[in-house]
Design a protein around this motif. Structure first.
Motif: not given
Ligand code: HEM
Length: 144
Positions: A1-3, A62-64, A69-70, A78-81
């Motif tokens: 994801m972006s900063a 950290g990335e989120w 972007p580790l 991520p496709r977290l859902r």
């Protein structure tokens, strides 16, 4: 994801103290999940050894929050859902997760505005993660 820039234009990651703060946040978060009776149900969804998932969450958060972007370097998008679909997550599980995170943020992020901004965004994400109780994301776009 972006900063994700804070209101003052500084990425939240740097603003709250970088990787050292994220490390503490995740340690406290899982310590709470491990000990709070309200979190027993979601603790049971996790493996006995929380070590590996702690490391993944540190990289993800950290990335989120605008750090390096580790997470995606290692795991891709991520496709977290989608990654959570195998775990039953309803309103009670969402609230238990947020209870752990609320206390962890209170303990580790000193800046009130940054803490509240992070909590708001996490609450939105945790709600979106629901795959029980009729989350509109599960209707395939159909109107009730
Ligand atoms: C809403 C309630 C939630 C529950 C019950 C839940 C539960 C879980 C479980 C059981 C795992 C798998 C652990 C394993 O077997 O290794 C997991 C992985 C993970 N969760 Fe959650 N989670 C929730 C919300 C969230 C939220 C809101 C975030 C992000 C802010 C998040 C971030 C992650 C990450 C990054 C992973 C590792 C994914 C990977 O393997 O790449 N989770 N979660």
């Amino acid at each position: 994801m972006s900063a994700q820039p804070a209101a003052d234009g500084i990425a939240l990651f740097a603003h709250i103290g970088g990787a050292a703060t994220i490390d503490r946040l995740v340690e406290v978060f899982y310590a709470r999940m491990d000990s709070l009776p309200e979190a027993a149900t979601i603790r049971a969804l996790h493996p006995a050894d929380l070590g590996p998932v702690k490391e993944v969450l540190k990289r993800y958060l950290g990335e989120w929050l605008g750090g390096p972007p580790l997470y995606s370097a290692e795991r891709g998008h991520p496709r977290l859902r989608q990654r959570h679909l195998g775990f039953p997550i309803g309103a009670a599980e969402r609230d238990a997760w947020l209870l752990c995170m609320r206390g962890a943020l209170d303990e580790t992020v000193a800046d009130t505005a940054a803490r509240e901004a992070i909590y708001e965004r996490m609450a939105g994400l945790a709600d979106w993660m629901r795959n029980r109780d009729g989350n509109p994301h599960d209707t395939g776009g159909a109107r009730p």
